[in-house]
Enzyme design. Structure first.
Site, PDB file in Angstrom:
ATOM      1  N   LYS A 105       0.864  -1.200   0.000  1.00 45.85           N
ATOM      2  CA  LYS A 105       0.000   0.000   0.000  1.00 45.85           C
ATOM      3  C   LYS A 105       0.893   1.241   0.000  1.00 45.85           C
ATOM      4  O   LYS A 105       1.928   1.266   0.691  1.00 45.85           O
ATOM      5  CB  LYS A 105      -0.874  -0.035   1.254  1.00 45.85           C
ATOM      6  CG  LYS A 105      -1.854   1.120   1.399  1.00 45.85           C
ATOM      7  CD  LYS A 105      -2.684   0.966   2.675  1.00 45.85           C
ATOM      8  CE  LYS A 105      -3.697   2.081   2.833  1.00 45.85           C
ATOM      9  NZ  LYS A 105      -4.493   1.943   4.079  1.00 45.85           N
ATOM     10  N   SER A 143      -9.618   1.985   3.185  1.00 47.40           N
ATOM     11  CA  SER A 143      -8.733   2.731   2.306  1.00 47.40           C
ATOM     12  C   SER A 143      -7.772   1.866   1.479  1.00 47.40           C
ATOM     13  O   SER A 143      -7.289   2.320   0.447  1.00 47.40           O
ATOM     14  CB  SER A 143      -7.914   3.735   3.131  1.00 47.40           C
ATOM     15  OG  SER A 143      -7.060   3.066   4.039  1.00 47.40           O
ATOM     16  N   SER A 152      -9.689  -0.562   7.245  1.00 45.94           N
ATOM     17  CA  SER A 152      -9.170  -0.396   5.878  1.00 45.94           C
ATOM     18  C   SER A 152      -8.575  -1.627   5.233  1.00 45.94           C
ATOM     19  O   SER A 152      -8.317  -1.628   4.036  1.00 45.94           O
ATOM     20  CB  SER A 152      -8.120   0.707   5.852  1.00 45.94           C
ATOM     21  OG  SER A 152      -8.777   1.928   5.738  1.00 45.94           O
TER      22      SER A 152
HETATM   23  N1  GLN Z   1     -12.765   4.170   6.766  1.00 48.90           N
HETATM   24  C1  GLN Z   1     -12.103   4.458   8.000  1.00 48.90           C
HETATM   25  C2  GLN Z   1     -11.634   5.892   8.021  1.00 48.90           C
HETATM   26  O1  GLN Z   1     -11.749   6.557   7.020  1.00 48.90           O
HETATM   27  C3  GLN Z   1     -10.958   3.535   8.243  1.00 48.90           C
HETATM   28  C4  GLN Z   1      -9.784   3.871   7.442  1.00 48.90           C
HETATM   29  C5  GLN Z   1      -8.558   3.094   7.786  1.00 48.90           C
HETATM   30  O2  GLN Z   1      -8.643   2.037   8.439  1.00 48.90           O
HETATM   31  N2  GLN Z   1      -7.430   3.627   7.354  1.00 48.90           N
HETATM   32  O3  GLN Z   1     -11.139   6.364   8.990  1.00 48.90           O
END
Ligand code: GLN
Length: 469
Positions: free
Chosen positions: A75, A150, A174
């Site tokens: 990532k 994400s 995410s």
């Molecule tokens: N969707 C969640 C957020 O936007 C989790 C994102 C993540 O785990 N990086 O905070």
């Protein structure tokens, strides 16, 4: 079904049915021809050099084991020396990694080959991978739908088989949610099991490094390599390696499973997901598993608590990206204040700016007592409830997301709905618990969660389900 794709590939390499160069070439060609927009950077030259070295070793009699010679994805929030690490942002579009993140270095030292930097929501901010300067990553199974986020690009690469495994980051879901949207495995390990050094910080108190893969054994194998204490991350834990070879394919009768009623009864849960979830529970009952319904915080409280803490921490963490310490600077301004304003104004996306502003607000005098400190209190309550629940059950099962993957563009119009779609993942993040998103029966995957440091127990249970359902 194969028990380990890593093992299958290594068998072919050891038997000289394919060469490592051929394997890496195939994966790179697949990444390049994919229409999903899953990658910010493809590391063709470096990867082929590594593959050549493995071919020479194989030619001189070396038998590959562990993760040697296996191509994987990273990532684009991890530093990988010599590559640009952007976090899918404008502000870091030219940021050259000065060193390699501990988790990624451990994989490289164990012989795996990084082949791409994967698309994601900017600094991990999002649940759809639409918050990226590289554009949206598309769902592996449907071009009109989002990949999730994400870590969307990482999930798509594994679903398409373009990487054998990929390393995502999970702060509030995410890894687990895109794993669900693309029907692969994704693990958020116990907080602290894998070092965060070299991962760009979003919410330092819940950021976790974890793998995506197509089999439980591959998840366990890659987790073993990355785990362990690191002097560069004070929150890391010592852990014993998981004995992957001794995994048993039978579900243990008498295993105790908890189900949170507030999750299953929530009005926004899609009926297809609910029906699938209930049918998985029935199948497990037939195998002798005991089910216990449990009370829990409602999804709205969990989401609000998580977002208050996450936004406060990201506002603080991102303050170093100001065009002076880090990041591209807007030039030729009359004074320093304007330089900051333009740098951060142009460099961050709308969603990231929204989070920085809200995060600074909940931390400011007059609001912090009432909002931020209260969220910290609720978090303590969540942790205490988990400690109690895991005295009664071995695992908690839940859906990963209440929604089916949204159509591209939908969530941008309605960020609040997007935040609420994280209601099943964020609570376990606040508790620092290990949790696996697994493609068993349930549309968008089922989440299997256990008490802290019970990562191995989760993977053993998941393997039994994988092999016997
Ligand atoms: N969707 C969640 C957020 O936007 C989790 C994102 C993540 O785990 N990086 O905070």
């Amino acid at each position: 079904m194969s028990q380990s794709i890593i093992q299958d590939i290594q068998n072919k390499l050891n038997e000289k049915k394919i060469s490592c160069v051929q394997l890496v070439r195939e994966k790179i060609a697949a990444l390049q021809s994919s229409t999903k927009n899953a990658n910010n950077l493809i590391l063709d030259e470096q990867a082929l050099e590594q593959a050549k070295i493995w071919d020479e070793k194989i030619a001189s009699g070396h038998i590959l084991s562990g993760i040697e010679g296996i191509p994987f994805g990273v990532k684009d929030v991890y530093l990988l020396k010599g590559t640009i690490s952007t976090a899918s942002s404008n502000i870091l579009k030219n940021y050259k990694s000065p060193y390699t993140a501990t988790a990624i270095q451990k994989l490289i030292d164990a012989g795996a080959i990084p082949i791409c930097k994967e698309n994601c929501d900017q600094f991990g901010h999002g649940s759809t991978n639409e918050n990226s300067v590289f554009g949206v990553a598309k769902n592996a199974h449907n071009d009109d739908k989002v990949a999730g986020g994400s870590s969307g690009g990482s999930a798509v690469n594994v679903a398409e088989g373009n990487t054998v495994f990929s390393i995502g980051g999970d702060t509030g879901g995410s890894i687990r949610q895109p794993a669900g949207y693309n029907k692969v495995y994704g693990l958020k390990p116990t907080y602290g099991r894998v070092s965060r050094y070299g991962l760009m910080a979003y919410t330092s108190s819940s950021d976790c490094v974890g793998p995506f893969a197509n089999t439980v054994k591959d998840i366990a194998t890659t987790l073993n390599v990355m785990s362990g204490k690191d002097g560069k991350d004070q929150t890391t834990l010592t852990s014993t390696p998981i004995d992957v070879e001794s995994f048993d394919s039978k579900i243990k009768a008498g295993t105790k499973i908890g189900v949170y009623k507030s999750f299953i009864d929530h009005p926004s849960l899609e009926s297809k997901i609910k029906t699938d979830f209930n049918s998985l529970i029935e199948k497990l009952k037939e195998k002798g598993v005991e089910i216990k319904e449990l009370d829990f915080f409602d999804g709205d409280t969990l989401t609000a608590t998580y977002y208050i803490i996450a936004l406060a921490e990201t506002a603080s963490n991102l303050s170093r990206i100001d065009g002076i310490a880090f990041g591209n600077r807007a030039m030729d301004k009359e004074n320093l204040a304007l330089t900051y304003l333009d740098t951060r104004g142009e460099g961050f996306s709308q969603e990231t700016k929204r989070r920085i502003i809200a995060g600074n607000q909940v931390l400011s005098v007059g609001y912090s007592e009432e909002i931020y400190k209260k969220a910290l209190e609720v978090r303590k309550g969540i942790e205490a409830k988990f400690a109690k629940d895991f005295e009664e059950v071995d695992f908690v099962l839940s859906p990963t997301s209440p929604l089916l993957p949204p159509t591209i563009g939908e969530s941008l119009k309605d960020p609040l709905t997007m935040y609420l779609s994280d209601m099943y993942t964020v609570g376990f993040s606040l508790g620092g618990l290990p949790t696996l998103s697994a493609p068993f029966v349930v549309e968008n995957n089922v989440q299997i969660t256990a008490a802290k440091e019970k990562d191995e127990e989760i993977l053993r249970f998941a393997y039994a389900i994988e092999q016997s359902l």
